[in-house]
Design a protein around this motif. Structure first.
Motif: not given
Length: 427
Positions: A187-191, A139-145, A410-417
């Motif tokens: 699902a990860i990309a959507e979140a 998924d391209v959005e997942f690859l982006y993140y 900051q929350l986004k960075q934590g969620i992404m990790q």
């Protein structure tokens, strides 16, 4: 505890306890059903190129041509829909650039490393990019993140003595963790997209509030709009008339900073109408040499260089501190409110007035002699207090939004990790 470096540049504890349902890999601890993959197993990695700049027939054609400025110009946005320059098909053929199909990820790979965008239109890029055309299973959005999260790992692998650069060979074998299904990628990309949407909405609201404040300053500080209950003519005064002493600068040569002395305010310490809390200290003997600029309650300071024209009223905890030669001191008499003066000086019109004497010069500075002669309109004190209170409330609202935006990032960075390592599962 023994620590070793993973292939992706992250540090991994060699004796880290692996929870049930997880496994230790070269990229860290990941769920049992996740895999470690090279980037060239996720996407076709393509380079960019630049046609000759001396051949006019190579330029202003029909092919969008992306430079790193186009990516940084998105200001955190993730979609690329246009570029500032275009090349011709002839220019494309003369360079090593390729047309990158829609819904790929373009990534800066030279000087600025790891800034990404999803191209919503076909583009070519200059040589400062490595571009990822995802395979059908990705998924391209997942690859982006996923690529965004590897920025520090990419930087750790960079070579080059003049500027940092990561090559296609290094990127091809760079390893990352991958969920077992495309549904989990989505699902990860959507979140993470939801987190980005919150950040974007806060940025837009913050920009709107700042514009409203600019408009309010323009109207209230010029008398174009009067607050309820106020009338009467404004008077025009000279800066020197509202000061108890001429505007002056502070400590010329600070010497070596000390651990236990007197705080000294520098030009770059005045930002957005406030004074930074972390200030260096000079010796008490040095501060005593400049007793005329020892700060007292309601003093207004103005940056002469650094952020020229930026002004603030000193907080009570800086009473007794001093200033450097890069800062001007405005010690007001009872004709003008300190908060009103700060609002006036930080307004667009105030900045223009203060910086006008250095217009056209190589470096903008505040000229103290001109500042002492500056003329500006003021209302009576009660209206000054009321105007400053309105603008202060707007400042407080903006500061609260800035804090909320910082927290969201900051929350986004934590969620992404958490999501990109499988510590939180959505499917």
């Amino acid at each position: 505890m023994e620590v070793r470096e993973a292939k992706n540049g992250y540090l991994v504890a060699a004796d880290q306890r692996v929870p049930d349902g997880f496994k230790q890999t070269e990229v860290g601890v990941i769920p049992d059903d996740w895999e470690v993959k090279r980037l060239d197993q996720l996407a076709d990695i393509r380079s960019g190129g630049t046609p000759s700049t001396t051949q006019p027939q190579f330029w202003d054609g029909d092919v969008l041509w992306c430079t790193p400025t186009d990516i940084t110009g998105l200001n955190g946005g993730k979609y690329l829909t246009d570029t500032s320059r275009k090349i011709s098909l002839q220019g494309l053929k003369s360079s090593s650039a390729e047309i990158i199909p829609t819904n790929s990820v373009v990534m800066t790979s030279r000087a600025t490393i790891g800034e990404c965008a999803i191209n919503r239109v076909p583009v070519s890029t200059n040589q400062g990019f490595k571009n990822f055309v995802p395979f059908e299973s990705i998924d391209v959005e997942f690859l982006y993140y996923l690529l965004l999260a590897q920025k520090q790992g990419f930087i750790s692998l960079c070579g080059g003595s003049t500027f940092l650069e990561i090559g296609k060979t290094q990127l091809r074998v760079f390893e990352v963790s991958l969920p077992p299904t495309k549904a989990e990628q989505e699902a990860i990309a959507e979140a993470l997209s939801d987190a980005d949407a919150l950040i974007e909405s806060l940025k837009q609201l913050l920009a709107k509030k700042r514009q409203l404040k600019q408009g309010a300053m323009q109207e209230l500080l010029t008398g174009k709009k009067r607050l309820p209950g106020f009338s009467g003519e404004w008077s025009t005064v000279c800066m020197r008339v509202v000061l108890t002493q001429n505007a002056t600068y502070g400590i010329v040569t600070a010497g070596t900073f000390v651990q236990n002395g007197v705080k000294m305010l520098r030009g770059g310490d005045i930002i957005d109408g406030r004074v930074k809390a972390d200030l260096p200290m000079v010796s008490r003997e040095k501060a005593a040499e400049y007793s005329r600029t020892a700060l007292v309650k309601n003093d207004v300071v103005i940056a002469l260089v650094g952020y020229p024209g930026a002004s603030a009223r000193i907080p009570d905890d800086l009473i007794g501190a001093n200033i450097s030669r890069a800062v001007g001191l405005l010690r007001l008499n009872s004709k003008v409110s300190a908060d009103y003066m700060v609002c006036l000086l930080n307004s667009p019109d105030g900045r223009r007035m203060v910086l006008a004497p250095s217009a056209g010069s190589a470096q903008q500075v505040v000229n103290l002699a001109a500042l002492n002669k500056l003329q500006f309109p003021i209302p009576a004190l009660p209206e000054q207090f009321a105007i400053a209170a309105v603008l202060s409330d707007m400042d407080a609202e903006i500061a609260a939004l800035e804090a909320k935006l910082t927290k969201a990032r900051q929350l986004k960075q934590g969620i992404m990790q958490e999501l990109l390592t499988g510590r939180i599962r959505l499917v």
